[in-house]
Design a protein around this motif. Structure first.
Motif, PDB file in Angstrom:
ATOM      1  N   PHE A  56     -38.819 -55.934 -56.138  1.00  0.00           N
ATOM      2  CA  PHE A  56     -39.405 -54.729 -56.732  1.00  0.00           C
ATOM      3  C   PHE A  56     -39.078 -53.512 -55.873  1.00  0.00           C
ATOM      4  N   THR A  57     -37.937 -53.571 -55.224  1.00  0.00           N
ATOM      5  CA  THR A  57     -37.461 -52.491 -54.373  1.00  0.00           C
ATOM      6  C   THR A  57     -36.822 -51.406 -55.218  1.00  0.00           C
ATOM      7  N   SER A  58     -36.394 -50.340 -54.550  1.00  0.00           N
ATOM      8  CA  SER A  58     -35.663 -49.282 -55.259  1.00  0.00           C
ATOM      9  C   SER A  58     -34.382 -49.839 -55.861  1.00  0.00           C
ATOM     10  N   ALA A  59     -33.761 -50.824 -55.193  1.00  0.00           N
ATOM     11  CA  ALA A  59     -32.544 -51.431 -55.748  1.00  0.00           C
ATOM     12  C   ALA A  59     -32.848 -52.164 -57.044  1.00  0.00           C
ATOM     13  N   ALA A  60     -33.986 -52.850 -57.086  1.00  0.00           N
ATOM     14  CA  ALA A  60     -34.361 -53.554 -58.312  1.00  0.00           C
ATOM     15  C   ALA A  60     -34.593 -52.571 -59.456  1.00  0.00           C
ATOM     16  N   HIS A  61     -35.252 -51.462 -59.168  1.00  0.00           N
ATOM     17  CA  HIS A  61     -35.478 -50.469 -60.218  1.00  0.00           C
ATOM     18  C   HIS A  61     -34.169 -49.813 -60.642  1.00  0.00           C
ATOM     19  N   ARG A  62     -33.240 -49.664 -59.706  1.00  0.00           N
ATOM     20  CA  ARG A  62     -31.919 -49.137 -60.072  1.00  0.00           C
ATOM     21  C   ARG A  62     -31.212 -50.119 -61.001  1.00  0.00           C
ATOM     22  N   VAL A  63     -31.334 -51.406 -60.720  1.00  0.00           N
ATOM     23  CA  VAL A  63     -30.745 -52.421 -61.589  1.00  0.00           C
ATOM     24  C   VAL A  63     -31.376 -52.355 -62.983  1.00  0.00           C
ATOM     25  N   LEU A  64     -32.696 -52.216 -63.045  1.00  0.00           N
ATOM     26  CA  LEU A  64     -33.370 -52.108 -64.339  1.00  0.00           C
ATOM     27  C   LEU A  64     -32.880 -50.894 -65.118  1.00  0.00           C
ATOM     28  N   ASP A  65     -32.735 -49.771 -64.439  1.00  0.00           N
ATOM     29  CA  ASP A  65     -32.267 -48.556 -65.112  1.00  0.00           C
ATOM     30  C   ASP A  65     -30.843 -48.738 -65.631  1.00  0.00           C
ATOM     31  N   ARG A  66     -29.969 -49.311 -64.804  1.00  0.00           N
ATOM     32  CA  ARG A  66     -28.589 -49.560 -65.220  1.00  0.00           C
ATOM     33  C   ARG A  66     -28.554 -50.524 -66.404  1.00  0.00           C
ATOM     34  N   ALA A  67     -29.384 -51.549 -66.353  1.00  0.00           N
ATOM     35  CA  ALA A  67     -29.408 -52.535 -67.431  1.00  0.00           C
ATOM     36  C   ALA A  67     -29.890 -51.906 -68.734  1.00  0.00           C
ATOM     37  N   ASP A  68     -30.953 -51.080 -68.640  1.00  0.00           N
ATOM     38  CA  ASP A  68     -31.456 -50.399 -69.837  1.00  0.00           C
ATOM     39  C   ASP A  68     -30.369 -49.530 -70.459  1.00  0.00           C
ATOM     40  N   ALA A  69     -29.685 -48.786 -69.611  1.00  0.00           N
ATOM     41  CA  ALA A  69     -28.659 -47.867 -70.108  1.00  0.00           C
ATOM     42  C   ALA A  69     -27.500 -48.598 -70.763  1.00  0.00           C
ATOM     43  N   ALA A  70     -27.184 -49.794 -70.250  1.00  0.00           N
ATOM     44  CA  ALA A  70     -26.030 -50.532 -70.763  1.00  0.00           C
ATOM     45  C   ALA A  70     -26.417 -51.563 -71.821  1.00  0.00           C
ATOM     46  N   GLY A  71     -27.721 -51.726 -72.044  1.00  0.00           N
ATOM     47  CA  GLY A  71     -28.160 -52.707 -73.031  1.00  0.00           C
ATOM     48  C   GLY A  71     -27.996 -54.150 -72.572  1.00  0.00           C
ATOM     49  N   VAL A  72     -28.055 -54.366 -71.264  1.00  0.00           N
ATOM     50  CA  VAL A  72     -27.938 -55.725 -70.722  1.00  0.00           C
ATOM     51  C   VAL A  72     -29.345 -56.271 -70.471  1.00  0.00           C
ATOM     52  N   PRO A  73     -29.694 -57.406 -71.026  1.00  0.00           N
ATOM     53  CA  PRO A  73     -31.049 -57.937 -70.849  1.00  0.00           C
ATOM     54  C   PRO A  73     -31.286 -58.429 -69.417  1.00  0.00           C
ATOM     55  N   VAL A  74     -32.539 -58.322 -68.987  1.00  0.00           N
ATOM     56  CA  VAL A  74     -32.931 -58.719 -67.632  1.00  0.00           C
ATOM     57  C   VAL A  74     -33.917 -59.874 -67.699  1.00  0.00           C
ATOM     58  N   LEU A  75     -33.658 -60.883 -66.906  1.00  0.00           N
ATOM     59  CA  LEU A  75     -34.588 -61.991 -66.703  1.00  0.00           C
ATOM     60  C   LEU A  75     -35.216 -61.806 -65.327  1.00  0.00           C
ATOM     61  N   TYR A  76     -36.538 -61.741 -65.268  1.00  0.00           N
ATOM     62  CA  TYR A  76     -37.233 -61.625 -63.984  1.00  0.00           C
ATOM     63  C   TYR A  76     -37.704 -63.014 -63.573  1.00  0.00           C
TER      64      TYR A  76
END
Length: 342
Positions: A56-76
Motif C-alpha cells: 500500500f505504498t506510493s508505488a502500489a498506488h502508482r500501479v493502481l493508477d497506471r492500471a486504471d488508465a490502461a484498463g488492466v485489472p488488478v488482483l490484490y
C-alpha cells in the motif's frame, strides 16, 4: 498470459515474498505464462493482469493508477489482515489507505477462508478467492550456504543446546507485530513451558528479527533461552537443531486469518509442533498437539519414535493439500478470473 507483480518487499528473505510472489511466479512461468515484476514506472503495456502483494505504498498506488488508465485489472493478494491491524493500533489513516486500495481491485485473494471473509466484510463487493500459501521449499533452503557470520551464530546455538543436552529443545520462529502477534504470545505461554520444566528440562530458542523485544522479555523467562537472528541461509539448520516448534498464538482479528504456513514449515523441517488453535491449524489435530501444552510437550520428550511416525503422516497430509501443483491451479484460476479469461 503476461502478469505483472508488485510487492513492497521483493527480497525472498521475507516469507510473503517467497511464498506469495516469487514461488507463484515460478510455478506460473513453468506453465507457459510470462511473469514480471512491475512498479508502475511505465504504462502496463502488454500486461493481462497485475498482482499486488499486500503493498500500500506510493508505488502500489502508482500501479493502481497506471492500471486504471490502461484498463488492466488488478488482483490484490493479502496474506495478513492489515485492516484489523490498523484498527487495533488506532491508525485510521492506514485503515483508510488499505480499504481504499482494496476497493479498486477486481479481485482479492487470501490464504484462508477466515481472512477472506474478514476482508470481504471490510471491502464488500470485491470478489475473492482462497489461494493457500505454498509450502516452504526446504530443498532450496538446504542448498543455501551460510555466511561466516551465520556459521558463527549457528555454532553459538549448538553450544547453548549442548550445555542443556538432556533438555527438550524447543524453538519459536517468526516476526513480531506488537501486541497483535509474535513474542507477546511467547511470553503469554511461558508459564506453560516453566510448568513443564518442573517435570523435564526444556530450552527455548527464539529465531527472529526482534532482538530488542527479546532482550526486554528475556529476564522474565524462567527457562534457559537463546536468541539467534533470522536469516534465510541459517533458518533451516537453526530449526533442525531442535525437536519441537512451539506456536503460541493469541486469538484476535489479526491472527484468526493466519495460514497453516508456520506449523507446515516446522513439519517440513522434521520438527514436532505444539500450537494454540487457530482455524487453519485444526486440520492438523490428528498429527500434532493443539491446545495441549503439557501433554504435547511430554509426548515429544518421552516417545519421540512414535511421534515421528505421526508427524510423517502429517507431512503427507499437508503435501497432498498444499502441494505446488494444486496451489498453481488456484493461482492460475484466480488470475484468469481477474483478467476475464476464466
Amino acid at each position: 498470459m503476461r502478469i505483472g507483480w508488485q510487492t513492497q518487499r521483493p527480497n525472498p528473505k521475507h516469507a510473503s515474498a517467497r511464498l506469495r510472489v516469487h514461488g507463484p511466479m515460478a510455478l506460473l512461468e513453468a506453465r507457459g505464462h510470462e511473469c514480471v515484476l512491475y512498479d508502475g514506472a511505465r504504462a502496463p503495456d502488454g500486461l493481462d493482469c497485475i498482482v499486488i502483494s499486500k503493498s500500500f505504498t506510493s508505488a502500489a498506488h502508482r500501479v493502481l493508477d497506471r492500471a486504471d488508465a490502461a484498463g488492466v485489472p488488478v488482483l490484490y493478494d493479502m496474506c495478513d489482515n492489515l485492516v484489523a491491524k490498523a484498527r487495533a493500533e488506532g491508525d485510521d489513516e492506514a485503515e483508510r489507505r488499505v480499504v481504499s486500495a482494496l476497493g479498486r481491485a477486481a479481485r482479492i485473494t487470501a490464504p484462508t477462508p477466515e481472512l477472506l471473509d474478514r476482508l470481504s466484510e471490510q471491502v464488500p463487493g470485491v470478489p475473492g478467492q482462497v489461494v493457500p500459501d505454498l509450502l516452504e521449499n526446504t530443498e532450496f533452503l538446504a542448498g543455501l550456504r551460510p555466511s561466516l557470520a551465520e556459521r558463527w551464530r549457528l555454532a553459538r546455538l549448538r553450544r547453548f543446546l549442548a550445555r542443556h543436552q538432556d533438555a527438550l529443545h524447543c524453538v519459536w520462529f517468526g516476526n513480531s507485530s506488537g501486541a497483535q502477534a509474535g513474542l507477546v504470545h511467547v511470553r503469554e505461554r511461558m508459564p506453560e513451558l516453566e510448568a513443564f520444566a518442573k517435570r523435564h528440562p526444556i530450552t527455548l530458542t527464539i529465531v527472529s528479527n526482534t532482538w530488542l523485544a527479546y532482550r526486554r522479555m528475556a529476564p522474565e523467562f524462567g527457562i534457559p533461552t537463546h536468541y539467534i537472528g533470522w536469516s534465510l541461509a541459517a533458518f533451516l539448520p537453526a530449526l533442525r537443531a531442535h525437536r519441537v516448534a512451539i506456536i503460541p498464538v493469541g486469538r484476535n482479528s489479526f491472527t484468526l486469518g493466519k495460514s497453516i504456513n508456520r506449523p507446515a514449515t516446522a513439519l517440513r523441517a522434521g520438527l514436532g509442533v505444539v500450537a494454540d488453535s487457530l482455524p487453519a491449524y485444526r486440520e492438523l489435530e490428528d498429527f500434532v498437539p493443539i491446545d495441549d501444552w503439557q501433554g504435547g510437550l511430554w509426548r515429544y520428550a518421552s516417545n519421540w519414535p512414535e511421534e515421528r511416525d505421526r508427524l510423517a503422516e502429517g507431512l503427507d497430509h499437508i503435501d497432498a493439500r498444499y502441494g505446488d501443483a494444486h496451489v498453481a491451479d488456484l493461482w492460475e484460476s484466480a488470475i484468469r478470473e481477474t483478467s476475464g479469461r476464466g
